[in-house]
Design an enzyme around this catalytic site. Sequence first.
Site, mmCIF file in Angstrom:
data_model
loop_
_atom_site.group_PDB
_atom_site.id
_atom_site.type_symbol
_atom_site.label_atom_id
_atom_site.label_comp_id
_atom_site.label_asym_id
_atom_site.label_seq_id
_atom_site.Cartn_x
_atom_site.Cartn_y
_atom_site.Cartn_z
ATOM 1 N N MET A 52 0.818 -1.246 -0.179
ATOM 2 C CA MET A 52 -0.217 0.058 -0.034
ATOM 3 C C MET A 52 0.892 1.347 -0.156
ATOM 4 O O MET A 52 1.961 1.334 0.683
ATOM 5 C CB MET A 52 -0.783 -0.057 1.090
ATOM 6 N N ASP A 248 15.103 8.111 10.968
ATOM 7 C CA ASP A 248 14.044 7.660 10.135
ATOM 8 C C ASP A 248 12.645 8.087 10.539
ATOM 9 O O ASP A 248 11.768 7.378 10.994
ATOM 10 C CB ASP A 248 14.160 6.036 9.839
ATOM 11 N N LEU A 300 18.153 3.041 6.420
ATOM 12 C CA LEU A 300 18.258 3.166 7.627
ATOM 13 C C LEU A 300 17.643 2.140 8.669
ATOM 14 O O LEU A 300 16.442 1.701 8.180
ATOM 15 C CB LEU A 300 17.412 4.614 8.169
ATOM 16 N N ASP A 307 20.622 -7.243 7.939
ATOM 17 C CA ASP A 307 20.557 -6.309 6.561
ATOM 18 C C ASP A 307 19.265 -7.002 5.839
ATOM 19 O O ASP A 307 19.452 -8.103 5.439
ATOM 20 C CB ASP A 307 21.718 -6.893 5.844
#
Length: 324
Positions: A52, A248, A300, A307
């Site tokens: 979305m 962030d 971020l 990762d």
Amino acid sequence: MNSKIKVGLFGLILGVTSTTGFAKAGLQEVTSNFVISDYAKTKYPIVFNHGMFGFSRLGVSTFGLDYFYQVLPDLARNGAKVFASQVSPLESTEVRGEQLLQQVDEVLALTGSKKVNLIGHSHGGPTIRYIEIVAPEKVASLTAVAGTMKGSKVADDIINNNGANALLKIVGEYIVAPLTTILEGNPGLPNSLDRSLASISEKGSAEFNAKHPTAAIPTDCGNGEKITSNGVYHYSWTGTAQLTNVLDVVDVAISQLAPLSYKNKDNDGLVNRCNTHLGQVIRDNYNQTHLDEVNQILGLKALFAPDPVSLYRQQANRLKLDGL
């Protein structure tokens, strides 16, 4: 890495540099001139589907932002044949699914493959499941990353709050979503906040799953069937973090919604952990927020969190080892 994007057969090229092309149909293939391994070289091509308010890419490769940030180029460097699909940022699962189906057919035509591996994030989870429902013969596997397989109560709460619904409609349906489609070069894509929220709500998801039942979605908080009777493989993973990087700010803001709706933190900020389960649950408690799961924004994340790019690489290898 010198990567390039090949446009699909039916696309109208909107902009091309030495590394990038965009197609009106929305399909993008990411390749690399420097393949360093076959670690992610699956039997069938991998097609990604955004969630979305998502997109394939905003802008161009030299100055743009991919939804699955840095993921597809990494897979291409490791031998995978990968594509990013482009569907409406705000629409029902059925509308998005039909848009995706056209692009799956295009991938099959481009590659000569009989099937595809589909990976979907958030609303992309039910969207890729739509392909399995209407054309299971074209699907080798589904991987849902924080997929709204049983919905998100955040959507139910917004639907039931007239003020929040009206505000999101103005900002989301009339500003953000249309701007997104313009920036990704496909302004003709339809958008409907009402149909989008209904599809990802817990109520709407329950109705969709009752209409299209599957053993891959568990009735409890466990695993579903990895391989269903139609031969399709199913996998999923998600995070359970709401704050991983104070820089962030966008992620921090939206990741407070699910804790408000569920009154707990057993979620990634937007989707309850158990509601994301599909088939083999690889892990459901990564130290990741809903946007961290696609390596946004701009990679971020928490200092010692996994990762996200490596998780997709590992999943491609998992598909390879499963003969997919």
